[in-house]
Design a protein around this motif. Structure first.
Motif, short mmCIF file in Angstrom:
data_model
loop_
_atom_site.label_atom_id
_atom_site.label_comp_id
_atom_site.label_asym_id
_atom_site.label_seq_id
_atom_site.Cartn_x
_atom_site.Cartn_y
_atom_site.Cartn_z
N LEU A 205 0.45 3.06 -13.12
CA LEU A 205 1.11 2.79 -11.84
C LEU A 205 1.86 3.99 -11.29
N LEU A 206 1.88 5.07 -12.03
CA LEU A 206 2.55 6.28 -11.53
C LEU A 206 1.86 6.76 -10.26
N PRO A 207 2.62 7.26 -9.30
CA PRO A 207 2.03 7.57 -7.98
C PRO A 207 0.94 8.62 -7.99
N TYR A 208 0.92 9.51 -8.99
CA TYR A 208 -0.13 10.52 -9.03
C TYR A 208 -1.36 10.03 -9.80
N ARG A 209 -1.31 8.80 -10.34
CA ARG A 209 -2.47 8.21 -11.01
C ARG A 209 -3.05 7.03 -10.22
N LEU A 210 -2.23 6.47 -9.36
CA LEU A 210 -2.65 5.31 -8.58
C LEU A 210 -3.08 5.73 -7.18
#
Length: 218
Positions: A205-210
């Motif tokens: 859910l981290l913004p650089y993975r989602l």
């Protein structure tokens, strides 16, 4: 990697760490000369330094536009930028050496020259990587929303409160940098977190993975 900062000495220790290239900032060098020019009633020799810095930025703009439009590739961009920039930096270095003995060290121009002499070699390192620019303006623009409002949250209560605040601000800015609409992202994040049972599920859910598109219809 690269750490690009202004001339504040507090960054020096980190900049000397193994594996880090400490890069300076021409915008801060320029600012000192502009302040000196204004202090002198817009007279004196500060415009000579300002003109050299203007030329450096013109080279950066020209080379980067052609890189982004595909006229030149990354290798050609780095080679041309380095060649054209090093000539200007050499002129600025010579100018500083010539003018420094002719002005009072404690004058505004004297202080600007001393600052530039201490930062010039470090600032010139931006030519070593295509993602680097002559200044820290991108980072400063990114933190401006936080800086503008800091008086509203000066009192975090304790160290844990400050740590939590830093985490939230970092999360929001990282979300923005990765194309998320911050409020929509946080709503999705807080909705999904209770359903996560493993570290891997939370990390997804981290913004650089989602990807923003992955929850756009939810």
């Amino acid at each position: 990697g690269y750490l690009q900062t202004d001339g504040y000495s507090g960054y020096n220790h980190v900049g000397e760490s193994p594996g880090i290239v400490h890069v300076g900032c021409f915008a801060h060098i320029r600012r000192k000369f502009h302040e000196a020019w204004e202090t002198a009633g817009k007279t004196g020799r500060a415009p000579e330094a300002l003109e050299l810095i203007r030329r450096l930025y013109a080279v950066e703009s020209d080379c980067r536009k052609r890189l982004e439009s595909g006229v030149i590739d990354t290798e050609a961009f780095l080679a041309e930028r380095r060649a054209r920039t090093e000539t200007i930096i050499a002129e600025l270095h010579t100018w500083l050496e010539v003018v420094a003995p002719t002005v009072a060290p404690q004058s505004a121009l004297g202080k600007a020259i001393a600052y530039a002499q201490g930062q010039l070699d470090r600032a010139a390192r931006f030519v070593g990587h295509e993602l680097l620019t002559p200044d820290t303006n991108a980072a400063e623009n990114a933190i401006r929303p936080f800086v503008v409002g800091r008086k509203n949250w000066m009192f975090s209560g304790n160290i844990l409160g400050a740590h939590a605040s830093a985490g939230i601000y970092s999360l929001i800015e990282t979300a923005k940098a990765n194309g998320h609409e911050p409020l929509r992202y946080l709503e999705y994040l807080f909705d999904r977190l209770p359903c996560c049972n493993t570290a891997q599920e939370r990390e997804a859910l981290l913004p650089y993975r989602l990807l923003p598109a992955s929850y756009a219809e939810n």
